[in-house]
Motif scaffolding. Structure first.
Motif, PDB file in Angstrom:
ATOM      1  N   THR A  81      -4.373  -2.945   2.341  1.00  0.00           N
ATOM      2  CA  THR A  81      -3.080  -2.918   3.040  1.00  0.00           C
ATOM      3  C   THR A  81      -2.620  -1.495   3.325  1.00  0.00           C
ATOM      4  N   ASP A  82      -2.299  -1.250   4.586  1.00  0.00           N
ATOM      5  CA  ASP A  82      -1.722   0.050   4.958  1.00  0.00           C
ATOM      6  C   ASP A  82      -0.473  -0.148   5.825  1.00  0.00           C
ATOM      7  N   ASN A  83       0.049  -1.379   5.820  1.00  0.00           N
ATOM      8  CA  ASN A  83       1.204  -1.674   6.670  1.00  0.00           C
ATOM      9  C   ASN A  83       2.386  -2.222   5.884  1.00  0.00           C
TER      10      ASN A  83
END
Length: 302
Positions: free
Chosen positions: A88-90
Motif C-alpha cells: 500500500t502506498d495510497n
C-alpha cells in the motif's frame, strides 16, 4: 446440494486441490512452482505479492493463464534476514508494521496490532498489484493463517470475504475443521461454522476441508517417511472438496541463505512428482480439480 455436487460430481466423490503456497517468495520457489504447474503435479499456486520475487511470478502467471494462480494474502514476514512490508502506498496501514516498516514476524503480533480498515486497504492493494501485473487470479488464501484469528481470536474474515466477493475470488476457508489434520486447533470448530455462514451470505465459495503435513522437518524425518505420511493423508480424505497445501522449492544457495527449512521445501517439491504418490492418488479414486472450477461456480452463483 453439496459443493461436490454443485461442481458436477457425486456427493461421495473425493475431490482434491493441491496448492503451492509462497510463490514469489524467492526465485528458487518460482522455478520450482512453475515446473510443478507445467508438469501437472499441482493444481495451483498463490503469490506473496509483497515479496521481492512476486513480480517475476506474476508476469509468468500472466503469460501462462492456463495455470491457476491466486493471491497469497500476506501480512507477516517471518525471516530474520529477508523481510517485506505492505504494498500500500495510497493510505495509512501503519498498524500492520513494526517501527522498521516491515510486517510483524508472527500472526500473534499482527493480530494484536492490526486495525481492520488497514487490513482491508492492504488486501485490496495486494490484489490490485496482481491485476496491474497482468494476472487474472483464480483464488485467494492467506500466508501463515494471520487473518483467521488463530492466536488471539481476533480475525479479519469479514474484511477478507468482502474483498473476495468484490473481486470474484473463492477463498481458502474450510467449512469443516479437521482437528486431527494438524492445520487448525479445536477452538476453530465453532468459529469455522460462523465464518462459513458469512462466506455463504457474501457469495464466496469456500472449501470443505483443509489439509497439510507439518511444514517443518520432524525429528528423524526422511523423504521416505514423509512420503508414507502423505500417502496416509491422501487415504484419509473425506468426500467433498479438500485442499492440501505445500511449499515447494528448488534447494539452492538462495534458499539456504534465509530459509530455516530448505530440506523440507525440497521434499515438498518432489512429493507430487513421485510415481508412488501419483499412483496412490489414482488408486484411491481421488479426483484432482482446480481453483478455477470453484471460481466459475462462484460466478454462476452470482
Amino acid at each position: 446440494m453439496s459443493l461436490a455436487q454443485e461442481l458436477g460430481y457425486q456427493s461421495d466423490d473425493r475431490l482434491l486441490l493441491i496448492n503451492a503456497d509462497d510463490y514469489g517468495l524467492c526465485h528458487s520457489m518460482n522455478t520450482a512452482v512453475q515446473q510443478l504447474l507445467t508438469e501437472g503435479a499441482i493444481s495451483s499456486a498463490t503469490i506473496m505479492m509483497p515479496c521481492g520475487w512476486a513480480r517475476e511470478a506474476a508476469h509468468w502467471s500472466a503469460a501462462h493463464p492456463q495455470y491457476d494462480v491466486g493471491v497469497h494474502l500476506t501480512f507477516t514476514s517471518e525471516w530474520e534476514s529477508y523481510s517485506w512490508g505492505p504494498v500500500t502506498d495510497n493510505g495509512d496501514v501503519s498498524s500492520l508494521t513494526t517501527t522498521e516498516g516491515y510486517f510483524y514476524p508472527d500472526p500473534r503480533s499482527f493480530e494484536l496490532h492490526a486495525e481492520p480498515e488497514h487490513v482491508k486497504r492492504e488486501l485490496v492493494n495486494q490484489i490490485e498489484r496482481a491485476l496491474k501485473l497482468g494476472m487474472k487470479p483464480s483464488h485467494a488464501d492467506n500466508h501463515m493463517g494471520s487473518l483467521y484469528g488463530l492466536e488471539t481470536g481476533k480475525h479479519f474474515m469479514a474484511e477478507v470475504l468482502d474483498v473476495c466477493a468484490a473481486y470474484g475470488l473463492p477463498f481458502r476457508l474450510p467449512r469443516f475443521v479437521q482437528v486431527e489434520s494438524g492445520v487448525a486447533p479445536q477452538e476453530m470448530v465453532e468459529q469455522a461454522r460462523a465464518v462459513a455462514a458469512l462466506a455463504d451470505a457474501k457469495g464466496v465459495v469456500i472449501l470443505d476441508y483443509l489439509l497439510g503435513l507439518p511444514f517443518t522437518l520432524q525429528n528423524g524425518e526422511s523423504y521416505d517417511s514423509f512420503k508414507a505420511d502423505m500417502k496416509r493423508l491422501l487415504a484419509s480424505l473425506k468426500p467433498g472438496v479438500s485442499e492440501l497445501i505445500i511449499h515447494p522449492s528448488h534447494v539452492t544457495d538462495e534458499l539456504n541463505a534465509f530459509h530455516r527449512e530448505p530440506v523440507k521445501r525440497g521434499m515438498e517439491f518432489q512429493i507430487f512428482r513421485d510415481a508412488e504418490v501419483r499412483k496412490a492418488i489414482e488408486e484411491q479414486g481421488i479426483k484432482l480439480i482446480r481453483w478455477s472450477d470453484l471460481q466459475q461456480l462462484q460466478r454462476r452463483r452470482a
